[in-house]
Scaffold this motif. Structure first.
Motif, short mmCIF file in Angstrom:
data_model
loop_
_atom_site.label_atom_id
_atom_site.label_comp_id
_atom_site.label_asym_id
_atom_site.label_seq_id
_atom_site.Cartn_x
_atom_site.Cartn_y
_atom_site.Cartn_z
N LEU A 1 -24.22 16.38 -14.42
CA LEU A 1 -23.78 17.36 -15.42
C LEU A 1 -23.73 16.78 -16.84
O LEU A 1 -23.41 17.49 -17.79
N ARG A 2 -24.10 15.51 -16.97
CA ARG A 2 -24.22 14.90 -18.30
C ARG A 2 -25.44 15.46 -19.00
O ARG A 2 -26.43 15.81 -18.37
N GLU A 3 -25.38 15.53 -20.32
CA GLU A 3 -26.47 16.12 -21.08
C GLU A 3 -27.41 15.09 -21.68
O GLU A 3 -26.99 14.01 -22.09
N THR B 1 -28.25 19.64 -19.35
CA THR B 1 -27.76 18.75 -18.30
C THR B 1 -28.92 18.15 -17.53
O THR B 1 -30.01 18.73 -17.45
#
Length: 190
Positions: A8-10, A15
């Motif tokens: 879920l990190r961009e 993401t």
């Protein structure tokens, strides 16, 4: 990475999971997310979330088995697996792995050239026959944890992908990796 779900990190405003799902969606009929814990954290993706069916979080093979169990309920014969932290895997991954399976391999795994080792396997990027799911379940219950230890028992084919202009199996593990991924996006228009 500061905790939470790495997927879920961009990277460049999207993401990792959104990038992976977009790339995968053109290569498969249906997609599911393998994740343990609260499936609600993936609601915005609109995809089914399947948890490991084997207790004790035994690693990636448990995710492969969860995918096999899910796909078997739809009468699928194979599943394609990818890692959610690897946003640049080849857009022809599925087609190339299918070619290896059609040539007789029950499993096909991605690999890239490595000047020191010959081929470097990427065992979470594979095409797996669902016919082996009970064998995989027994292997997990029996303590097998390493993907390669199980796939070698089944004569998995290795399918080579080029590692230039960047390694398509580069996975994001650190903040420095996010910066590197953002450079790849900018340089290659991804």
């Amino acid at each position: 990475m500061g905790g939470g779900d790495k997927a879920l990190r961009e990277v460049a405003g999207r993401t990792l999971l959104a990038r992976v799902e977009e790339r995968l969606s053109t290569q498969v009929v249906a997609t599911a997310i393998n994740a343990n814990g609260d499936p609600g954290r993936f609601t915005t993706f609109g995809l089914p979330v399947v948890a490991d069916g084997v207790a004790g979080y035994p690693g990636p093979l448990a995710g492969v088995l969860a995918g096999m169990d899910w796909a078997a309920s739809y009468d699928a014969t194979h599943i394609l697996t990818v890692a959610a932290d690897t946003p640049f895997f080849p857009d022809n991954l599925g087609r190339r792995l299918i070619e290896a399976v059609e040539a007789g391999a029950p499993i096909a795994l991605a690999a890239t050239p490595d000047p020191e080792r010959g081929l470097s396997r990427h065992p979470t990027f594979g095409l797996w026959t669902i016919a082996l799911r009970e064998d995989l379940r027994a292997a997990l219950v029996g303590g097998i944890r390493k993907v390669v230890a199980w796939t070698d028992r089944h004569d998995a084919a290795l399918v080579e992908f080029p590692a230039e202009p960047f390694d398509p199996f580069f996975n994001v593990n650190t903040p420095d990796d996010i910066a590197r991924a953002e450079r790849i996006v900018a340089e290659h228009g991804l």
